[in-house]
Design a protein around this motif. Structure first.
Motif, mmCIF file in Angstrom:
data_model
loop_
_atom_site.group_PDB
_atom_site.id
_atom_site.type_symbol
_atom_site.label_atom_id
_atom_site.label_comp_id
_atom_site.label_asym_id
_atom_site.label_seq_id
_atom_site.Cartn_x
_atom_site.Cartn_y
_atom_site.Cartn_z
ATOM 1 N N LEU A 34 0.821 -1.201 0.000
ATOM 2 C CA LEU A 34 0.000 0.000 0.000
ATOM 3 C C LEU A 34 0.859 1.256 0.000
ATOM 4 C CD1 LEU A 34 -2.474 -1.208 2.736
ATOM 5 C CD2 LEU A 34 -2.856 -1.218 0.269
ATOM 6 N N GLY A 35 0.405 2.232 -0.734
ATOM 7 C CA GLY A 35 1.124 3.490 -0.791
ATOM 8 C C GLY A 35 0.195 4.677 -0.640
ATOM 9 N N TRP A 36 0.760 5.769 -0.173
ATOM 10 C CA TRP A 36 0.085 7.069 -0.179
ATOM 11 C C TRP A 36 0.831 7.967 -1.168
ATOM 12 C CZ3 TRP A 36 -4.443 8.447 1.990
ATOM 13 C CH2 TRP A 36 -4.949 7.675 3.028
ATOM 14 N N PHE A 37 0.068 8.613 -2.022
ATOM 15 C CA PHE A 37 0.597 9.579 -2.972
ATOM 16 C C PHE A 37 -0.124 10.906 -2.754
ATOM 17 C CE2 PHE A 37 3.129 7.154 -6.099
ATOM 18 C CZ PHE A 37 2.900 5.873 -5.634
ATOM 19 N N ARG A 38 0.437 11.958 -3.321
ATOM 20 C CA ARG A 38 -0.255 13.240 -3.281
ATOM 21 C C ARG A 38 -0.001 13.984 -4.582
ATOM 22 N NH1 ARG A 38 3.384 16.266 1.417
ATOM 23 N NH2 ARG A 38 5.323 16.474 0.192
ATOM 24 N N GLN A 39 -0.952 14.857 -4.884
ATOM 25 C CA GLN A 39 -0.834 15.659 -6.095
ATOM 26 C C GLN A 39 -1.316 17.071 -5.805
ATOM 27 O OE1 GLN A 39 -2.773 14.037 -9.584
ATOM 28 N NE2 GLN A 39 -1.428 15.204 -10.927
ATOM 29 N N ALA A 40 -0.402 18.009 -5.955
ATOM 30 C CA ALA A 40 -0.726 19.419 -5.790
ATOM 31 C C ALA A 40 -1.103 19.995 -7.147
ATOM 32 C CB ALA A 40 0.470 20.156 -5.199
ATOM 33 N N VAL A 48 4.458 9.486 -1.381
ATOM 34 C CA VAL A 48 4.628 10.027 -0.045
ATOM 35 C C VAL A 48 5.158 8.958 0.914
ATOM 36 C CG1 VAL A 48 3.460 11.052 1.950
ATOM 37 C CG2 VAL A 48 2.794 11.718 -0.381
ATOM 38 N N ALA A 49 4.475 7.817 0.957
ATOM 39 C CA ALA A 49 4.857 6.760 1.895
ATOM 40 C C ALA A 49 4.313 5.432 1.404
ATOM 41 C CB ALA A 49 4.325 7.061 3.296
ATOM 42 N N GLY A 50 4.968 4.356 1.818
ATOM 43 C CA GLY A 50 4.512 3.026 1.459
ATOM 44 C C GLY A 50 4.750 2.061 2.600
ATOM 45 N N ILE A 51 3.988 0.967 2.588
ATOM 46 C CA ILE A 51 4.101 -0.033 3.643
ATOM 47 C C ILE A 51 3.901 -1.411 3.040
ATOM 48 C CG2 ILE A 51 1.646 0.163 4.277
ATOM 49 C CD1 ILE A 51 2.611 -0.164 7.245
ATOM 50 N N ASN A 52 4.724 -2.355 3.501
ATOM 51 C CA ASN A 52 4.647 -3.685 2.903
ATOM 52 C C ASN A 52 3.472 -4.475 3.484
ATOM 53 O OD1 ASN A 52 5.620 -4.355 5.427
ATOM 54 N ND2 ASN A 52 7.149 -5.789 4.664
ATOM 55 N N ARG A 53 3.354 -5.710 3.018
ATOM 56 C CA ARG A 53 2.143 -6.471 3.276
ATOM 57 C C ARG A 53 1.872 -6.760 4.748
ATOM 58 N NH1 ARG A 53 4.030 -7.111 -1.585
ATOM 59 N NH2 ARG A 53 2.660 -7.583 -3.354
ATOM 60 N N ASN A 54 2.920 -7.002 5.518
ATOM 61 C CA ASN A 54 2.690 -7.293 6.935
ATOM 62 C C ASN A 54 2.931 -6.093 7.836
ATOM 63 O OD1 ASN A 54 5.453 -7.043 7.164
ATOM 64 N ND2 ASN A 54 5.840 -9.229 7.493
ATOM 65 N N GLY A 55 3.220 -4.953 7.233
ATOM 66 C CA GLY A 55 3.435 -3.734 8.003
ATOM 67 C C GLY A 55 4.810 -3.611 8.613
ATOM 68 N N GLY A 56 5.696 -4.532 8.293
ATOM 69 C CA GLY A 56 7.000 -4.529 8.922
ATOM 70 C C GLY A 56 8.029 -3.633 8.270
ATOM 71 N N SER A 57 7.715 -3.102 7.116
ATOM 72 C CA SER A 57 8.663 -2.252 6.405
ATOM 73 C C SER A 57 7.928 -1.065 5.813
ATOM 74 C CB SER A 57 9.348 -3.058 5.294
ATOM 75 O OG SER A 57 10.228 -2.237 4.558
ATOM 76 N N THR A 58 8.492 0.115 6.032
ATOM 77 C CA THR A 58 7.890 1.333 5.516
ATOM 78 C C THR A 58 8.921 2.132 4.737
ATOM 79 O OG1 THR A 58 8.391 2.508 7.573
ATOM 80 C CG2 THR A 58 6.207 1.500 7.390
ATOM 81 N N ARG A 101 1.796 -6.504 -7.097
ATOM 82 C CA ARG A 101 3.007 -6.897 -7.805
ATOM 83 C C ARG A 101 4.180 -6.998 -6.837
ATOM 84 N NH1 ARG A 101 2.530 -3.066 -13.224
ATOM 85 N NH2 ARG A 101 0.279 -2.727 -13.052
ATOM 86 N N ASN A 102 5.108 -7.851 -7.181
ATOM 87 C CA ASN A 102 6.336 -8.006 -6.405
ATOM 88 C C ASN A 102 7.518 -7.454 -7.188
ATOM 89 O OD1 ASN A 102 5.229 -9.458 -4.118
ATOM 90 N ND2 ASN A 102 4.954 -11.171 -5.514
ATOM 91 N N SER A 103 8.568 -7.145 -6.461
ATOM 92 C CA SER A 103 9.826 -6.696 -7.085
ATOM 93 C C SER A 103 9.596 -5.522 -8.030
ATOM 94 C CB SER A 103 10.481 -7.861 -7.847
ATOM 95 O OG SER A 103 10.729 -8.937 -6.966
ATOM 96 N N VAL A 104 8.866 -4.543 -7.547
ATOM 97 C CA VAL A 104 8.620 -3.341 -8.334
ATOM 98 C C VAL A 104 9.118 -2.134 -7.553
ATOM 99 C CG1 VAL A 104 6.652 -4.292 -9.573
ATOM 100 C CG2 VAL A 104 6.279 -3.110 -7.395
ATOM 101 N N THR A 105 9.251 -1.040 -8.273
ATOM 102 C CA THR A 105 9.652 0.214 -7.639
ATOM 103 C C THR A 105 8.408 0.867 -7.075
ATOM 104 O OG1 THR A 105 11.453 0.454 -9.233
ATOM 105 C CG2 THR A 105 10.808 2.414 -7.988
ATOM 106 N N VAL A 106 8.221 0.766 -5.781
ATOM 107 C CA VAL A 106 6.945 1.162 -5.173
ATOM 108 C C VAL A 106 6.743 2.665 -5.134
ATOM 109 C CG1 VAL A 106 6.774 -0.955 -3.811
ATOM 110 C CG2 VAL A 106 7.932 1.060 -2.838
ATOM 111 N N THR A 107 7.776 3.436 -5.464
ATOM 112 C CA THR A 107 7.609 4.889 -5.509
ATOM 113 C C THR A 107 7.011 5.353 -6.839
ATOM 114 O OG1 THR A 107 9.868 5.135 -6.275
ATOM 115 C CG2 THR A 107 9.500 5.297 -3.891
ATOM 116 N N ARG A 108 6.863 4.455 -7.756
ATOM 117 C CA ARG A 108 6.309 4.794 -9.066
ATOM 118 C C ARG A 108 4.805 4.539 -9.085
ATOM 119 N NH1 ARG A 108 9.900 2.056 -13.666
ATOM 120 N NH2 ARG A 108 8.437 3.268 -14.911
ATOM 121 N N ALA A 109 4.047 5.554 -9.456
ATOM 122 C CA ALA A 109 2.582 5.434 -9.458
ATOM 123 C C ALA A 109 2.099 4.364 -10.431
ATOM 124 C CB ALA A 109 1.959 6.784 -9.793
#
Length: 125
Positions: A34-40, A48-58, A101-109
């Motif tokens: 899961l990720g949070w994005f923002r658009q001005a 903005v931020a992301g978190i993995n499936r079990n919440g153990g990595s942000t 998806r796995n093994s992706v760049t999670v900062t990319r929308a």
């Protein structure tokens, strides 16, 4: 299909705090990063931020490190973004997003398959 609905946005003074929530329905929530994005206005959508499936990595973009905290509750099918020390540069529409998806760049929308409708955050000076 996953449906995402954000809430918690609003108007806040600089230095204040807000907590955004994103409720999910549909397929197994814990299968998604899961990720949070923002658009001005006039700007591209940014991670903005992301978190993995079990919440153990942000992961956070540099401009929000130490001010924002992402968390998730898989039992409640929800993800949160606690925002503090807000400044006018944080003003934007905030979106939550999900990808299986796995093994992706999670900062990319573009790697996210599902998006919420967005919630407006406005920080006044």
């Amino acid at each position: 299909q996953v449906q995402l609905v954000e809430s918690g946005g609003g108007l806040v003074q600089a230095g204040g705090s807000l907590r955004l929530s994103c409720a999910a329905s549909g397929r197994t929530f814990s299968n998604y990063y899961l990720g949070w994005f923002r658009q001005a206005p006039g700007k591209e959508r940014e991670f903005v931020a992301g978190i993995n499936r079990n919440g153990g990595s942000t992961l956070y973009t540099d401009s929000v490190k130490g001010r924002f905290t992402i968390s998730r509750d898989n039992a409640k099918n929800a993800v949160y973004l606690q925002m503090s020390s807000l400044n006018p540069e944080d003003t934007a529409v905030y979106y939550c997003a999900a990808t299986s998806r796995n093994s992706v760049t999670v900062t990319r929308a573009t790697v996210y398959d599902y998006w919420g409708q967005g919630t407006q955050v406005t920080v006044s000076s």
